[in-house]
Design a protein around this motif. Structure first.
Motif, PDB file in Angstrom:
ATOM      1  N   ALA A   1      -8.729   2.773   3.100  1.00 52.17           N
ATOM      2  CA  ALA A   1      -9.823   3.660   4.764  1.00 52.17           C
ATOM      3  C   ALA A   1      -9.507   2.541   5.227  1.00 52.17           C
ATOM      4  CB  ALA A   1     -11.410   3.199   4.536  1.00 52.17           C
ATOM      5  N   GLY A   2      -7.996   3.124   5.216  1.00 50.93           N
ATOM      6  CA  GLY A   2      -7.128   2.501   7.001  1.00 50.93           C
ATOM      7  C   GLY A   2      -6.527   4.187   8.015  1.00 50.93           C
ATOM      8  N   GLU A   3      -6.424   3.386   9.229  1.00 51.89           N
ATOM      9  CA  GLU A   3      -5.832   4.359  10.303  1.00 51.89           C
ATOM     10  C   GLU A   3      -4.661   3.212  10.500  1.00 51.89           C
ATOM     11  OE1 GLU A   3      -7.100   7.478  10.439  1.00 51.89           O
ATOM     12  OE2 GLU A   3      -8.291   7.088   9.366  1.00 51.89           O
ATOM     13  N   ALA A   4      -3.566   3.767  10.752  1.00 49.62           N
ATOM     14  CA  ALA A   4      -2.105   3.524  10.885  1.00 49.62           C
ATOM     15  C   ALA A   4      -1.357   4.348  11.726  1.00 49.62           C
ATOM     16  CB  ALA A   4      -1.465   2.881   9.891  1.00 49.62           C
TER      17      ALA A   4
ATOM     18  N   TRP B   1      -9.043  -0.908   8.892  1.00 49.56           N
ATOM     19  CA  TRP B   1      -9.313  -0.587   7.531  1.00 49.56           C
ATOM     20  C   TRP B   1     -10.488  -0.990   6.860  1.00 49.56           C
ATOM     21  CZ3 TRP B   1      -6.616  -3.644  10.087  1.00 49.56           C
ATOM     22  CH2 TRP B   1      -6.005  -4.911   9.388  1.00 49.56           C
ATOM     23  N   ASP B   2     -11.313  -1.008   5.515  1.00 51.70           N
ATOM     24  CA  ASP B   2     -12.796  -1.456   5.052  1.00 51.70           C
ATOM     25  C   ASP B   2     -11.842  -0.952   3.735  1.00 51.70           C
ATOM     26  OD1 ASP B   2     -14.753  -1.613   4.070  1.00 51.70           O
ATOM     27  OD2 ASP B   2     -16.180  -0.274   5.542  1.00 51.70           O
ATOM     28  N   PHE B   3     -11.820  -1.986   3.000  1.00 51.32           N
ATOM     29  CA  PHE B   3     -11.505  -1.940   1.814  1.00 51.32           C
ATOM     30  C   PHE B   3     -12.431  -1.466   1.045  1.00 51.32           C
ATOM     31  CE2 PHE B   3      -9.549  -3.889  -2.229  1.00 51.32           C
ATOM     32  CZ  PHE B   3      -8.457  -3.130  -2.361  1.00 51.32           C
ATOM     33  N   ASN B   4     -14.041  -1.378   0.949  1.00 47.80           N
ATOM     34  CA  ASN B   4     -14.751  -1.601   0.706  1.00 47.80           C
ATOM     35  C   ASN B   4     -14.894   0.566   0.787  1.00 47.80           C
ATOM     36  OD1 ASN B   4     -15.922  -4.051  -0.188  1.00 47.80           O
ATOM     37  ND2 ASN B   4     -16.607  -4.290   2.333  1.00 47.80           N
ATOM     38  N   ASN B   5     -14.204   0.921   1.476  1.00 45.80           N
ATOM     39  CA  ASN B   5     -15.187   2.356   1.138  1.00 45.80           C
ATOM     40  C   ASN B   5     -13.052   3.035   0.959  1.00 45.80           C
ATOM     41  OD1 ASN B   5     -17.263   2.775   2.125  1.00 45.80           O
ATOM     42  ND2 ASN B   5     -16.686   1.630   4.571  1.00 45.80           N
TER      43      ASN B   5
ATOM     44  N   VAL C   1       0.611  -1.276   0.189  1.00 48.11           N
ATOM     45  CA  VAL C   1      -0.645   0.141   0.111  1.00 48.11           C
ATOM     46  C   VAL C   1       1.139   1.501  -0.362  1.00 48.11           C
ATOM     47  CG1 VAL C   1      -1.969   1.074   1.718  1.00 48.11           C
ATOM     48  CG2 VAL C   1      -1.670  -1.203   0.906  1.00 48.11           C
ATOM     49  N   GLY C   2       0.311   2.425  -1.170  1.00 49.37           N
ATOM     50  CA  GLY C   2       1.521   3.577  -0.635  1.00 49.37           C
ATOM     51  C   GLY C   2       1.125   4.629  -2.490  1.00 49.37           C
ATOM     52  N   GLY C   3       2.081   5.290  -3.088  1.00 45.78           N
ATOM     53  CA  GLY C   3       1.914   6.536  -3.497  1.00 45.78           C
ATOM     54  C   GLY C   3       2.511   7.475  -3.359  1.00 45.78           C
ATOM     55  N   GLY C   4       2.386   8.386  -4.182  1.00 42.16           N
ATOM     56  CA  GLY C   4       3.446   9.422  -4.613  1.00 42.16           C
ATOM     57  C   GLY C   4       2.643  10.489  -4.243  1.00 42.16           C
ATOM     58  N   VAL C   5       3.832  10.985  -3.605  1.00 44.20           N
ATOM     59  CA  VAL C   5       3.883  12.473  -2.886  1.00 44.20           C
ATOM     60  C   VAL C   5       3.196  13.343  -2.936  1.00 44.20           C
ATOM     61  CG1 VAL C   5       5.240  13.352  -0.861  1.00 44.20           C
ATOM     62  CG2 VAL C   5       5.800  10.849  -1.322  1.00 44.20           C
ATOM     63  N   GLU C   6       2.777  14.552  -2.586  1.00 48.42           N
ATOM     64  CA  GLU C   6       1.838  15.262  -3.527  1.00 48.42           C
ATOM     65  C   GLU C   6       2.533  16.884  -2.957  1.00 48.42           C
ATOM     66  OE1 GLU C   6       0.282  14.590  -6.229  1.00 48.42           O
ATOM     67  OE2 GLU C   6      -0.621  12.180  -5.268  1.00 48.42           O
TER      68      GLU C   6
ATOM     69  N   LEU D   1       0.339   8.415   5.217  1.00 48.21           N
ATOM     70  CA  LEU D   1      -0.915   8.391   6.173  1.00 48.21           C
ATOM     71  C   LEU D   1      -2.054   8.143   4.905  1.00 48.21           C
ATOM     72  CD1 LEU D   1      -0.543   9.525   9.582  1.00 48.21           C
ATOM     73  CD2 LEU D   1      -0.650   7.160   8.812  1.00 48.21           C
ATOM     74  N   ARG D   2      -1.810   9.546   4.060  1.00 47.25           N
ATOM     75  CA  ARG D   2      -2.894   9.938   3.472  1.00 47.25           C
ATOM     76  C   ARG D   2      -3.044   8.824   2.412  1.00 47.25           C
ATOM     77  NH1 ARG D   2      -2.489  11.251  -1.553  1.00 47.25           N
ATOM     78  NH2 ARG D   2      -0.437  11.413  -1.764  1.00 47.25           N
ATOM     79  N   GLU D   3      -2.285   7.665   1.734  1.00 45.08           N
ATOM     80  CA  GLU D   3      -2.562   6.474   0.920  1.00 45.08           C
ATOM     81  C   GLU D   3      -3.509   5.735   1.636  1.00 45.08           C
ATOM     82  OE1 GLU D   3      -2.138   6.734  -2.561  1.00 45.08           O
ATOM     83  OE2 GLU D   3      -1.371   8.428  -2.714  1.00 45.08           O
ATOM     84  N   ILE D   4      -2.799   5.332   2.832  1.00 45.18           N
ATOM     85  CA  ILE D   4      -3.394   4.198   3.740  1.00 45.18           C
ATOM     86  C   ILE D   4      -5.081   4.512   3.415  1.00 45.18           C
ATOM     87  CG2 ILE D   4      -3.620   3.408   6.274  1.00 45.18           C
ATOM     88  CD1 ILE D   4      -0.530   3.757   5.740  1.00 45.18           C
ATOM     89  N   ARG D   5      -5.524   5.663   4.053  1.00 47.50           N
ATOM     90  CA  ARG D   5      -6.553   7.121   4.174  1.00 47.50           C
ATOM     91  C   ARG D   5      -6.998   6.398   2.640  1.00 47.50           C
ATOM     92  NH1 ARG D   5      -4.538  10.367   7.036  1.00 47.50           N
ATOM     93  NH2 ARG D   5      -4.416  11.719   5.988  1.00 47.50           N
ATOM     94  N   GLU D   6      -6.470   6.706   1.292  1.00 49.67           N
ATOM     95  CA  GLU D   6      -7.544   6.758   0.915  1.00 49.67           C
ATOM     96  C   GLU D   6      -7.437   4.854  -0.148  1.00 49.67           C
ATOM     97  OE1 GLU D   6      -5.456  10.948  -1.593  1.00 49.67           O
ATOM     98  OE2 GLU D   6      -5.234   8.823  -2.089  1.00 49.67           O
TER      99      GLU D   6
END
Length: 144
Positions: free
Chosen positions: A57-60, A87-91, A33-38, A49-54
């Motif tokens: 839908a997780g809190e870490a 986490w909630d992959f559906n959201n 899980v992860g992605g680009g820094v904006e 933390l933003r990527e995990i939420r997107e």
């Protein structure tokens, strides 16, 4: 130069979460899980933390840096260890999930063992090796 951040997410069950990618014409593979820094991200950690939420839908809680590499596109990727509490992959809300041409994203929870990691086509390959070596050393992933 674009920076990317990724998290080895340790669950309360001492497992880790990975995303299986299924795309037409490509053998299935898994990513962390992860992605680009904006530009709007205050730091790499905030971006993670933003990527995990997107993405799930997780809190870490970020535990520590794990590894850094330069990928084939010339981007620097920073890998962290993080404990995930929910986490909630559906959201999930990431923009990649809104596109029909990106294939499937399947969240999987796998044991944090060398055998389980080795059984995946985890990309990039270098992080698969790093993760297996850390597990073999008895790296205390779940320690905050």
């Amino acid at each position: 130069m674009k920076e990317r951040v990724r998290a080895v997410l340790i669950t309360p069950h001492d497992t880790t979460l990975v995303i299986k990618r299924v795309r037409p014409g490509v053998a299935p593979y898994w990513v962390i899980v992860g992605g680009g820094v904006e530009e709007s991200d205050a730091s790499r950690e905030a971006a993670l933390l933003r990527e995990i939420r997107e993405e799930i839908a997780g809190e870490a809680q970020i535990v520590r840096p794990l590894y850094q590499l330069k990928n084939a596109k010339g981007e620097v990727e920073y890998f962290y260890v993080a404990q995930i509490t929910s986490w909630d992959f559906n959201n999930r809300t990431g923009p990649e999930f809104q596109r029909d041409d990106r294939g499937e994203y399947i969240l999987e929870e796998i044991p944090l063992t060398t055998e389980a990691v080795a059984a995946l086509n985890l990309l990039p390959e270098e992080i698969s090796t790093v993760l297996r070596e850390a597990i073999e050393r008895g790296d205390p992933f779940a320690t905050v």
